[in-house]
Design an enzyme around this catalytic site. Sequence first.
Site, PDB file in Angstrom:
ATOM      1  N   ASP A   1      44.180  29.164  39.067  1.00  0.00           N
ATOM      2  CA  ASP A   1      43.934  30.246  40.014  1.00  0.00           C
ATOM      3  C   ASP A   1      43.854  29.611  41.395  1.00  0.00           C
ATOM      4  O   ASP A   1      42.819  29.100  41.802  1.00  0.00           O
ATOM      5  CB  ASP A   1      42.642  30.970  39.668  1.00  0.00           C
ATOM      6  CG  ASP A   1      42.339  32.098  40.636  1.00  0.00           C
ATOM      7  OD1 ASP A   1      43.156  32.366  41.523  1.00  0.00           O
ATOM      8  OD2 ASP A   1      41.267  32.704  40.507  1.00  0.00           O
TER       9      ASP A   1
ATOM     10  N   ASP B   1      44.846  31.231  44.291  1.00  0.00           N
ATOM     11  CA  ASP B   1      44.936  32.229  45.347  1.00  0.00           C
ATOM     12  C   ASP B   1      44.024  31.842  46.499  1.00  0.00           C
ATOM     13  O   ASP B   1      42.834  31.615  46.319  1.00  0.00           O
ATOM     14  CB  ASP B   1      44.552  33.601  44.806  1.00  0.00           C
ATOM     15  CG  ASP B   1      44.893  34.710  45.760  1.00  0.00           C
ATOM     16  OD1 ASP B   1      45.896  34.578  46.470  1.00  0.00           O
ATOM     17  OD2 ASP B   1      44.159  35.700  45.796  1.00  0.00           O
TER      18      ASP B   1
END
Length: 88
Positions: free
Chosen positions: A12, A14
């Site tokens: 992850d 982001d």
Amino acid sequence: MSVVHFRLIAFDLDGTLIDSKKDIADAANELLRSCDAAPLAEERIGRMVGDGAATLVARAFAASGIQRPDDALARFLAIYDRLLLHHT
């Protein structure tokens, strides 16, 4: 000694390697507008990010002062799916 095989490793990242804040804000604001709420500033929505989409949607509706519809998360995810690469 046992050997473990992995078929998939996911990260992850982001906000680490990419900046998706504008697309997330655009999706949240499209959802809010569809519920007759005024859009929120991109920076304000950006500060709501961090604990998953359900939390983001809840925070956006709370900030707008309107009742969150039962299908708000599903609607947000559909909108974001359509917008997720416009600016990212």
